[in-house]
Design a protein around this motif. Sequence first.
Motif, PDB file in Angstrom:
ATOM      1  N   LEU A 110      12.151  -0.806   0.546  1.00  0.00           N
ATOM      2  CA  LEU A 110      11.020  -0.070  -0.025  1.00  0.00           C
ATOM      3  C   LEU A 110      10.922   1.338   0.547  1.00  0.00           C
ATOM      4  CD1 LEU A 110       7.938  -2.452  -0.198  1.00  0.00           C
ATOM      5  CD2 LEU A 110       8.896  -1.114  -2.042  1.00  0.00           C
ATOM      6  N   HIS A 111      10.970   1.435   1.866  1.00  0.00           N
ATOM      7  CA  HIS A 111      10.807   2.725   2.533  1.00  0.00           C
ATOM      8  C   HIS A 111      11.906   3.705   2.119  1.00  0.00           C
ATOM      9  CE1 HIS A 111       9.339   5.441   5.584  1.00  0.00           C
ATOM     10  NE2 HIS A 111      10.562   5.570   6.037  1.00  0.00           N
ATOM     11  N   ASP A 112      13.133   3.237   2.095  1.00  0.00           N
ATOM     12  CA  ASP A 112      14.256   4.121   1.745  1.00  0.00           C
ATOM     13  C   ASP A 112      14.207   4.573   0.284  1.00  0.00           C
ATOM     14  OD1 ASP A 112      15.122   3.792   4.328  1.00  0.00           O
ATOM     15  OD2 ASP A 112      16.763   2.413   3.823  1.00  0.00           O
TER      16      ASP A 112
ATOM     17  N   ALA B  68       7.617   0.288 -10.865  1.00  0.00           N
ATOM     18  CA  ALA B  68       8.890   0.416 -10.147  1.00  0.00           C
ATOM     19  C   ALA B  68       8.810  -0.237  -8.771  1.00  0.00           C
ATOM     20  CB  ALA B  68       9.271   1.881 -10.013  1.00  0.00           C
ATOM     21  N   ILE B  69       7.711  -0.035  -8.055  1.00  0.00           N
ATOM     22  CA  ILE B  69       7.557  -0.639  -6.724  1.00  0.00           C
ATOM     23  C   ILE B  69       7.465  -2.153  -6.844  1.00  0.00           C
ATOM     24  CG2 ILE B  69       5.979  -0.862  -4.764  1.00  0.00           C
ATOM     25  CD1 ILE B  69       5.468   2.169  -5.056  1.00  0.00           C
TER      26      ILE B  69
ATOM     27  N   VAL C 157       0.879  -1.171   0.000  1.00  0.00           N
ATOM     28  CA  VAL C 157       0.000   0.000   0.000  1.00  0.00           C
ATOM     29  C   VAL C 157       0.916   1.221   0.000  1.00  0.00           C
ATOM     30  CG1 VAL C 157      -1.807   1.263   1.216  1.00  0.00           C
ATOM     31  CG2 VAL C 157      -1.773  -1.240   1.280  1.00  0.00           C
ATOM     32  N   PHE C 158       0.721   2.103  -0.975  1.00  0.00           N
ATOM     33  CA  PHE C 158       1.575   3.282  -1.082  1.00  0.00           C
ATOM     34  C   PHE C 158       0.751   4.488  -1.500  1.00  0.00           C
ATOM     35  CE2 PHE C 158       1.476   1.507  -5.317  1.00  0.00           C
ATOM     36  CZ  PHE C 158       1.467   2.595  -6.167  1.00  0.00           C
ATOM     37  N   ALA C 159       1.334   5.672  -1.295  1.00  0.00           N
ATOM     38  CA  ALA C 159       0.671   6.917  -1.686  1.00  0.00           C
ATOM     39  C   ALA C 159       1.730   7.923  -2.124  1.00  0.00           C
ATOM     40  CB  ALA C 159      -0.136   7.489  -0.531  1.00  0.00           C
ATOM     41  N   VAL C 160       1.368   8.746  -3.097  1.00  0.00           N
ATOM     42  CA  VAL C 160       2.260   9.805  -3.572  1.00  0.00           C
ATOM     43  C   VAL C 160       2.156  10.976  -2.607  1.00  0.00           C
ATOM     44  CG1 VAL C 160       2.692  11.454  -5.427  1.00  0.00           C
ATOM     45  CG2 VAL C 160       2.068   9.098  -5.980  1.00  0.00           C
TER      46      VAL C 160
ATOM     47  N   GLY D 270       9.252  10.498  -3.852  1.00  0.00           N
ATOM     48  CA  GLY D 270       8.080  11.259  -3.439  1.00  0.00           C
ATOM     49  C   GLY D 270       6.892  10.364  -3.132  1.00  0.00           C
ATOM     50  N   ILE D 271       7.185   9.133  -2.734  1.00  0.00           N
ATOM     51  CA  ILE D 271       6.145   8.147  -2.435  1.00  0.00           C
ATOM     52  C   ILE D 271       6.397   7.593  -1.047  1.00  0.00           C
ATOM     53  CG2 ILE D 271       5.229   5.889  -3.104  1.00  0.00           C
ATOM     54  CD1 ILE D 271       6.119   6.577  -5.976  1.00  0.00           C
ATOM     55  N   VAL D 272       5.323   7.392  -0.279  1.00  0.00           N
ATOM     56  CA  VAL D 272       5.444   6.769   1.029  1.00  0.00           C
ATOM     57  C   VAL D 272       4.780   5.395   0.958  1.00  0.00           C
ATOM     58  CG1 VAL D 272       3.336   7.828   1.951  1.00  0.00           C
ATOM     59  CG2 VAL D 272       5.098   7.044   3.517  1.00  0.00           C
ATOM     60  N   THR D 273       5.498   4.370   1.450  1.00  0.00           N
ATOM     61  CA  THR D 273       4.912   3.034   1.525  1.00  0.00           C
ATOM     62  C   THR D 273       4.278   2.907   2.896  1.00  0.00           C
ATOM     63  OG1 THR D 273       7.119   2.232   2.115  1.00  0.00           O
ATOM     64  CG2 THR D 273       6.402   1.857  -0.124  1.00  0.00           C
ATOM     65  N   ARG D 274       2.997   2.632   2.905  1.00  0.00           N
ATOM     66  CA  ARG D 274       2.257   2.579   4.161  1.00  0.00           C
ATOM     67  C   ARG D 274       2.214   1.179   4.767  1.00  0.00           C
ATOM     68  NH1 ARG D 274       0.345   7.540   4.546  1.00  0.00           N
ATOM     69  NH2 ARG D 274      -0.595   8.607   2.781  1.00  0.00           N
ATOM     70  N   GLU D 275       2.200   0.164   3.914  1.00  0.00           N
ATOM     71  CA  GLU D 275       2.066  -1.191   4.433  1.00  0.00           C
ATOM     72  C   GLU D 275       2.653  -2.189   3.444  1.00  0.00           C
ATOM     73  OE1 GLU D 275      -1.546  -4.029   6.131  1.00  0.00           O
ATOM     74  OE2 GLU D 275      -1.988  -2.011   5.454  1.00  0.00           O
TER      75      GLU D 275
END
Length: 162
Positions: free
Chosen positions: A128-130, A92-93, A73-76, A136-141
Motif C-alpha cells: 500500500l505504502h509503495d 483503487a486502494i 486511512v489515507f489522505a491525498v 500522490g496519496i499517503v496511507t496513514r493507517e
Amino acid sequence: MSLGLVVVPEGRAAVIERLGKFRVVLGPGRHFVAPFADAVRARVDLGDQILSAPPRAVETGDGREVLIGFEVVFAVTDPRLATYEISNPAIAIDQLTTTALRQEASLTTAERAVIAPGDLHRTVWTVLHDTTGRWGIVTRELKLEVRPPAAPGTPSTAQEWY
C-alpha cells in the motif's frame, strides 16, 4: 465556474486545466481564472479519508478459508497526481488491498493467518505504502481483522484489529 471565479473551500484543492491541459492546483480561497479557457478538472479532498471493507472469505495456502476485513486511512498529498495517475483512489486502494491480502494469504496457513496477522499486515502495508505514494496519496493507517469462518449457526463475536 462563473465569470472566471473559482472558490475552493478549506481542506480541498482544485485541479485546473487550460484547454484540456493541466495548468495549476489551486488551494483554499477565491481565485480568478480565464473564462471559457480554464476549467476545474477535479476538486480533491485533502483530509483523512477512511475506507472500510467488511470481512471477506480468503483462501489460504493450506486450502482453508479465513475471513479478512480491513480499514485503511489515507489522505491525498498531491492533487495533481491523485487526479491524473488514478481515476478513483478509494476503489483503487480497496482493490489493491484486497489483491495484496489474497496474494499474501495464499502463502500462509489459516492457523498462522489467525494467530499471527502481523505478517499479513506488514506485507500489505508495504504494498500500500509503495503504490499509493506514486499516486500522490499517503496511507496513514491499516487495520486488519482476521478470523476463522464461523461454524454454521454459530455467531462470531470475536474481532481483533491489528
